[in-house]
Structures are given as C-alpha cells and as structure tokens.
Scaffold this active site. Structure first.
Site, PDB file in Angstrom:
ATOM      1  N   HIS A 270       0.817  -1.206   0.000  1.00 56.51           N
ATOM      2  CA  HIS A 270       0.000   0.000   0.000  1.00 56.51           C
ATOM      3  C   HIS A 270       0.852   1.258   0.000  1.00 56.51           C
ATOM      4  O   HIS A 270       0.545   2.235  -0.696  1.00 56.51           O
ATOM      5  CB  HIS A 270      -0.926  -0.003   1.215  1.00 56.51           C
ATOM      6  CG  HIS A 270      -1.991  -1.048   1.146  1.00 56.51           C
ATOM      7  ND1 HIS A 270      -2.301  -1.879   2.185  1.00 56.51           N
ATOM      8  CD2 HIS A 270      -2.807  -1.423   0.130  1.00 56.51           C
ATOM      9  CE1 HIS A 270      -3.271  -2.696   1.827  1.00 56.51           C
ATOM     10  NE2 HIS A 270      -3.584  -2.452   0.578  1.00 56.51           N
TER      11      HIS A 270
ATOM     12  N   CYS B  30      -3.172  -2.581 -19.847  1.00 55.56           N
ATOM     13  CA  CYS B  30      -3.481  -1.766 -18.671  1.00 55.56           C
ATOM     14  C   CYS B  30      -2.654  -2.135 -17.448  1.00 55.56           C
ATOM     15  O   CYS B  30      -2.968  -1.713 -16.338  1.00 55.56           O
ATOM     16  CB  CYS B  30      -4.972  -1.868 -18.337  1.00 55.56           C
ATOM     17  SG  CYS B  30      -5.530  -3.536 -17.901  1.00 55.56           S
TER      18      CYS B  30
END
Length: 528
Positions: free
Chosen positions: A182, A488
């Site tokens: 994160h 992507c």
C-alpha cells in the site's frame, strides 16, 4: 572517512533523493505497569481510543486508496475479535503493553505467512495498528524526521507516510517491503522515491544518503565523486520529468507520427476529481473492487459510481472491469479461502459461481451505459465458455430491465488477457469486442514469479522476451481480426518498457494518472 556503502534493492517508485538517513526501526520504550487489572484494561482502552481518533482525523484529510487503507485500520481497531484476546490476557495478569503486543504479533504472523498477496500487504497495516497503540501506552512520541530525510528501516507504516510532508523532498529505502504494498502504491501516486528489498545491512547507519529509486540503489557515506555523479543523474531525471509535463496536454505520437492512445487506470471514482480529462484518452481500466469492501454493494451504489466516471469522461471510453475478487483481493461474504488462491476461484470464475452477486453488478453497468462511452471487460478469462456465459448474463439482464421499462444499453464486452491460455491461443476469442492485456498477472503466470516477493522480483519482468512475444502475438491477432487491443498493467507506464511495447504492436496503453506525462514523453521519443 568511512567507505561508501552501496545497497541494491527494487524500485517501487521512481525518483531521486539526497538527504539525511532517518532510522524507522522502533525504539522499545518502557511501560509503567498499573496497580490493578482494571487499570490495565482502562489504559489499553484509552490507548485504542486515542489511536482510533488519530486514524479518524487522517481519514477526513484523505480520499481514494489512502482513505481505504485507513478505514481498514479503523475497522480492525473497532473489531472485538482483534482486541478481545488482549483484554482477556489482561484479565489473567498480563500488563496492557505485553497483552497488546502478543495479541497483535499473533495476528501479524498470520498475515505475513499468508499465501495471498492481499493479506501479506495488510501485515504492514497490522504492525501500524500495533505500534500506534503501544506508543500511546508507553507515552512514546514518534521521533520527528528532518526535512528531506530518507526513511530507512524494515518497513514504513502507512500512517507515517501519510503524515509526512514530502514537499521538501525525501524518500524511502526499506530492507524488506514490497513494490506491491500500500505504501508503494501511495508513493507512486505522490511521486515519492522509494526502493524495497535492500536486505540486511550493518546496524547504526547514519549520515547523508543518496537514493536512486529509478534504478533501485542507495549509497551511504558517499564520496564527493559519487555525490556529483548522483546529482547529474538526479538533474537528468528532473529534466526528463519537467520535459514530460509539456507533453501532458498533447496527443501521444511517436517520432514517426504514429498515434498512441494513452488512457488512465483508476481504482476509485474519486480518482478522476484530480485528473484533467483533456490530458488522457479515457479510462483503460476502472477497478470495481473498491465497492466490494466490508459489505456487498447494492445496485444503486454501483450505478452511481459508474455514472460519475462516465460523465466525467464525456465522450471518451471508460473500460470498467467486473469485480476481480479472489487471489490477492478477498471480499467478505463473496470469496472463498483456498490453498492456492491465484489458481483458484477468482475473477470471472467467482462471478459466474455467484451469479446472484454478479447480476447486481451487471444491472448497474447496463443502466450506467446510457451516460457515456462504456466498455466492460471480464477478468481472469481462461476459456471461451467463460466469456460466453458472462455475455449471456448481460443479455438476460438487459432484456429484464427493458421489460420493466428501465433505461439501459448493452456496452461492448471484452476480456482481460492475463491467463497464458488466452495469450497463446487468442483465436479462440474472435467473438470478443476487445482485448486488454493485464501485464501484471500475465507476467506473474508466465514467469512463475510473484511481483511482491523480493527474492524473485528480478524474474518478474514484463520485458522478458517470453512475455513480450505473447503481447506481440495478441496485438498481431487483434490487427488481423480488427479487434482493439490495449494494455493496462504497470509496465504500460514504464518509460523504459514503452519502446518495446510499441514495437510489439501496441497502440493503446493505460497507466496510473501519475505516469501520464512520462508515458507520453516516452512515446514521443520512440523512433519505431
């Protein structure tokens, strides 16, 4: 003068930083034991309340992915299943600090040893929760880092990152950590240089450090010559970044005049609030996992989220991926625990296994389609039957909505190319509306190397000939069959990889918003 110490790691967020080393590793503070068990319970309860208040304040100041991280921590602190064992230990005579540390350490071990990326990434959040409460208990204040410092240690807490003022520079160099964590995600979105996986190093490091997070290295106690060479590289990077900003508002075109579409990847509808729609060609990937957090989202919640992004994009395409739960993204009440979740019931497999959940998302997408240029893609497709079954559900729900007089529209339906079976034999999928190459999972499956594992990270490269050959094969098939092909994954925003992707035949890339300018500048330098 000490000899320079050079450490090699993995780049998690490109950039350069020169500054004083700041040690992240915690100093164990002394806890003053209370007179009674009741006092210990009160001390722990007060500390948990203080940590909860701090997190709530941070949540109010953040949004998007950062807010989701903090909300997870808040939810954990409010969960009796987490705090209960500590209070139970206090009841049998343990002091509050020991009870809390042991209870959280037991949880952390479970997260760290999980075979799921999602849970291993959450281990940092659990350590953060543990340490926040312990600091209150021991009345230990978090040491202030000097401006422009390079944070060095085992790992960095998400709250520490979010509370740091990065406007004066600085960076992060971690002995462990993960490029998929994160904090790494936050660092990339904010342009903070970061490297991970440095490994063990001598204790008591201090002084000026040179952080090269473009190539994944750090130099401690550098020589004058090394400082000068580093500053030249840093200046070159800054010049490239500044030059890249001039390309932000222009269409992406190679030196030979070949147009390349550059779209953005978003994880939350709020992401578009900070993006000038004129700088991109649309949304190449909108993840929907953010909706599937603590509870399964209803149709209206999903519809509003999709509509917001479609209206922001105006007439540009918005490609929304149906929920890619499972693997490293468990969803309570939806996903299942498995021995090898990356090869299990995830992505479209899970959606087809739980049609009552999938149909809710389908209805929301069909209704939202009238508000813009929507495209829908299915993740983790391995065989054509999965695509056909998913498309049939869309047709059924469209007919049902029409029968009820509800406005709707069938969007083009495409697939993610992330399972090698599709990349090797794309001809089985000639009926799909488009392909979107998910380079992260495709690389992981082709190379049998997890991208969050520092010991095998050198193998996890989308620029490996085997991966590029598959990308080129899909692009060639798309051209021959007139099926649009985009990419992507993370590699689409890597300036060093863009020439190879264009040479492989790609003309449509989707990148995180922070990489838009650099990606366009890299395309402009391609002479193919």
């Amino acid at each position: 003068m000490p000899e320079p110490l050079r450490l090699k790691g993995i780049s998690a967020s490109a950039g350069y930083a020169e500054g004083p080393l700041f040690n992240l590793d915690p100093v164990v503070a002394r806890y003053n034991r209370k007179a009674t068990a009741a006092d210990e319970r009160l001390a722990l309860g007060t500390a948990i309340k203080a940590a909860t208040g701090r997190l709530a304040t941070l949540v109010e100041a953040t949004e998007g992915d950062a807010a989701e991280i903090l909300e997870f921590q808040l939810a954990m602190l409010e969960d009796d299943a987490l705090t209960g064992p500590a209070f139970a230990a206090i009841a049998v005579g343990q002091p509050a600090d020991t009870a809390w540390r042991q209870a959280l350490d037991a949880e952390i071990v479970g997260y760290e040893t999980s075979d799921q990326d999602y849970f291993r990434a959450r281990a940092a959040d659990m350590r953060d929760i543990r340490d926040q409460v312990l600091r209150v208990l021991t009345e230990e204040s978090e040491a202030a880092a000097p401006a422009g410092a390079i944070f060095y240690g085992e790992d960095i807490a998400p709250t520490r990152f979010l509370e740091t003022d990065w406007s004066s520079g600085g960076g992060i160099a971690l002995k462990a950590g993960s490029a998929a964590s994160h904090v790494a995600m936050l660092a990339r979105s904010r342009g903070v240089p970061m490297i991970v996986g440095l490994g063990a190093s001598p204790a008591h490091l201090a002084g000026v450090a040179l952080l090269d997070a473009e190539h994944g290295g750090i130099i401690l106690a550098p020589s004058r010559a090394e400082v000068e060479a580093f500053r030249r590289k840093s200046s070159s990077f800054a010049a490239r970044r500044d030059r890249a900003e001039t390309f932000l508002t222009r269409p992406a075109v190679t030196k030979a005049g070949t147009a390349v579409r550059v779209q953005v990847n978003i994880a939350d509808p709020s992401d578009v609030d900070s993006i000038d729609v004129s700088t991109c060609d649309g949304v190449g990937l909108m993840r929907t996992e953010f909706l599937f957090g603590k509870t399964l989202p209803d149709e209206e919640t999903q519809y509003r989220a999709y509509r917001k992004v479609l209206e922001w994009a105006e007439d540009r395409p918005v490609t929304i991926r149906t929920v890619d739960a499972g693997g490293d993204k468990p969803v309570p009440g939806f996903t299942v625990e498995e021995g090898n979740p990356f090869l299990g019931l995830r992505g479209i497999r899970l959606s087809l296994a739980r049609p009552e959940v999938f149909r809710v998302q389908i209805r929301a997408l069909l209704r939202a389609a009238i508000h813009g240029n929507l495209k829908v893609m299915f993740p983790m497709i391995a065989v054509v039957d999965e695509y056909q079954r998913a498309a049939a559900l869309f047709a059924e729900e469209k007919a049902a909505l029409a029968a009820r007089g509800i406005a709707q529209k069938m969007p083009p339906l495409g697939i993610m190319v992330e399972v090698p079976s599709v990349a090797i034999a794309p001809e089985a999928f000639a009926e799909v509306a488009f392909f979107s190459i998910g380079s992260n999972d495709l690389t992981q499956y082709v190379m049998a190397a997890a991208r969050d594992n520092a010991s095998v990270a050198h193998l996890n490269s989308a620029r490996h000939p085997a991966v590029l050959r598959l990308i080129a094969s899909v692009a060639a098939f798309g051209r021959a069959q007139e099926i649009p092909v985009s990419l992507c994954g993370d590699v689409g925003g890597d300036p060093a990889a863009i020439p190879a992707l264009i040479e492989a035949g790609l003309r449509d890339l989707s990148v995180v918003p922070a990489q838009l300018a650099m990606a366009k500048a890299a395309i402009a330098d391609v002479s193919i």
